[in-house]
Scaffold this active site. Structure first.
Site, short mmCIF file in Angstrom:
data_model
loop_
_atom_site.label_atom_id
_atom_site.label_comp_id
_atom_site.label_asym_id
_atom_site.label_seq_id
_atom_site.Cartn_x
_atom_site.Cartn_y
_atom_site.Cartn_z
CG ASP A 157 -1.82 1.18 1.32
OD1 ASP A 157 -1.97 1.90 0.32
OD2 ASP A 157 -2.37 1.42 2.42
CD GLU A 181 -5.35 6.46 -0.62
OE1 GLU A 181 -6.38 5.79 -0.65
OE2 GLU A 181 -4.48 6.30 0.27
CG ASP A 229 -4.90 1.99 -3.03
OD1 ASP A 229 -3.88 1.51 -2.49
OD2 ASP A 229 -5.66 2.79 -2.46
CG ASP A 251 3.27 -12.33 -13.21
OD1 ASP A 251 3.22 -11.47 -14.11
OD2 ASP A 251 3.68 -13.49 -13.41
N1 TRP Z 1 -7.08 3.13 -0.25
C1 TRP Z 1 -6.95 2.47 1.01
C2 TRP Z 1 -5.59 2.83 1.57
O1 TRP Z 1 -4.72 3.22 0.83
C3 TRP Z 1 -7.04 0.96 0.89
C4 TRP Z 1 -8.39 0.51 0.46
C5 TRP Z 1 -9.39 0.19 1.25
C6 TRP Z 1 -8.81 0.34 -0.87
N2 TRP Z 1 -10.46 -0.17 0.51
C7 TRP Z 1 -10.14 -0.10 -0.79
C8 TRP Z 1 -8.22 0.50 -2.10
C9 TRP Z 1 -10.87 -0.36 -1.94
C10 TRP Z 1 -8.96 0.24 -3.24
C11 TRP Z 1 -10.28 -0.19 -3.16
O2 TRP Z 1 -5.38 2.73 2.74
ZN ZN Z 2 -3.32 2.91 2.66
#
Ligand code: TRP
Ligand code: ZN
Length: 315
Positions: free
Chosen positions: A135, A169, A198, A300
């Site tokens: 992340d 973000e 993400d 991958d």
């Molecule tokens: N964006 C969140 C983060 O960076 C993680 C996340 C939670 C997420 N739910 C999501 C990313 C659904 C994409 C889709 O902490």
């Molecule tokens: Zn995050």
């Protein structure tokens, strides 16, 4: 890994089509299939090499790559240098959040119809508690490698390609909100699709596809069907990533996700492997989100799905 996907124009079909064109059409024959450029394999070793760099950057900068910290700016400088060397037109967009300067990095691939822009993006910042490799080093590295593959193959799509790495973000989609809210309505309307990546290498992965624009969703699902991998709709907090500002502005969006703190069910472990009763990512937002916190198969497959969608949607 390179896997052929049903419905793609095969090399043999291209040869047949070219032969047909150069030898003249056969009376009564069906029209030759359109020879769209086949999506390339995204080399997972290259994606992992970018992750190793993000890890080194975090280690050298207090253990994180968070907004306003040196590790974020060093990550941005790494990505930008690769893109500049490959021939992209890069733009760094500055903003302020929490009294600290943040940055988005935008990279345009020259050419294509700028009235039809296909964007792929990922957040490059992490939380302060760890290096942020799944992340979101994972999405950032795969989007970077897709861009570099566009350059390496000198892909000349019909539509215009734009890649983005968002700042802040983790502070509430600040960078992507800043980008979208500063677009003129004309430039916003030129974006045909935004694809978000993400967390795409979770250590106990699920294969989740965003259920937003039906064409984008189908493109991802077709790829996974072609490699025989089941998918589910992404539901772990819709709107929790950088596609949300685009969606709110009326841009068609989609994306991929391998799961965060939610628990993998027995049914999910039966179809995807991994461990039932355990989080998709036990190191979510913690210090153990290192290069060890990546499932290479998931990285991958999702990288290849990303490339497939970028090529397919821009051709
Ligand atoms: N964006 C969140 C983060 O960076 C993680 C996340 C939670 C997420 N739910 C999501 C990313 C659904 C994409 C889709 O902490
Ligand atoms: Zn995050």
């Amino acid at each position: 890994m390179k896997l052929s996907v049903p419905g793609r124009t095969t090399a043999a079909a291209v040869v047949a089509a070219v032969t047909l064109l150069t030898t003249g059409s056969i009376a009564g024959a069906a029209p030759a299939p359109e020879a769209a450029a086949a999506a390339p394999d995204l080399p997972v070793a290259n994606v992992k090499a970018h992750l190793t760099q993000f890890q080194s950057i975090a280690t050298a900068n207090g253990g994180n790559r968070a907004h306003g910290r040196a590790g974020f700016k060093a990550s941005l400088d790494y990505v930008k240098a690769k893109l500049d060397a490959a021939g992209f037109t890069t733009t760094v967009q500055q903003f302020t959040s929490g009294g600290l300067t943040g940055y988005n990095l935008i990279a345009d691939w020259p050419g294509g119809d700028t009235n039809q822009v296909i964007m792929a993006g990922s957040h490059l910042d992490g939380v302060t508690s760890g290096p942020g490799i799944n992340d979101n080093g994972s999405g950032s590295a795969a989007v970077l490698e897709a861009a570099l593959t566009v350059a390496r193959t000198n892909y000349q799509p019909t539509k215009h390609l734009r890649f983005a790495w968002w700042g802040a973000e983790e502070r509430g989609l600040v960078g992507s909100n800043h980008y979208v809210s500063n677009l003129s309505s004309a430039n916003r309307d030129r974006i045909s699709g935004y694809l978000n990546f993400d967390m795409i290498g979770s250590p106990n992965p699920g294969y989740f596809v965003y259920d937003d624009d039906p064409t984008i969703e189908k493109t991802f699902k077709d790829y996974f069907a072609g490699i025989g991998v089941a998918t589910e709709i992404e539901t772990e907090g819709d709107g929790r990533s950088d596609h949300a500002p685009f969606k709110s502005a009326g841009v068609p969006v989609g994306g991929l996700f391998t799961g965060a703190s939610r628990t993998k069910s027995a049914a999910q472990a039966a179809k995807w492997g991994g461990t039932a009763g355990q989080s998709f990512d036990r190191c979510y937002h913690s210090s153990c989100d290192t290069t060890s916190n990546i499932n290479d198969t998931a990285l991958d497959r999702n990288g290849d799905a990303l490339a497939y969608a970028v090529w397919e949607l821009s051709s």
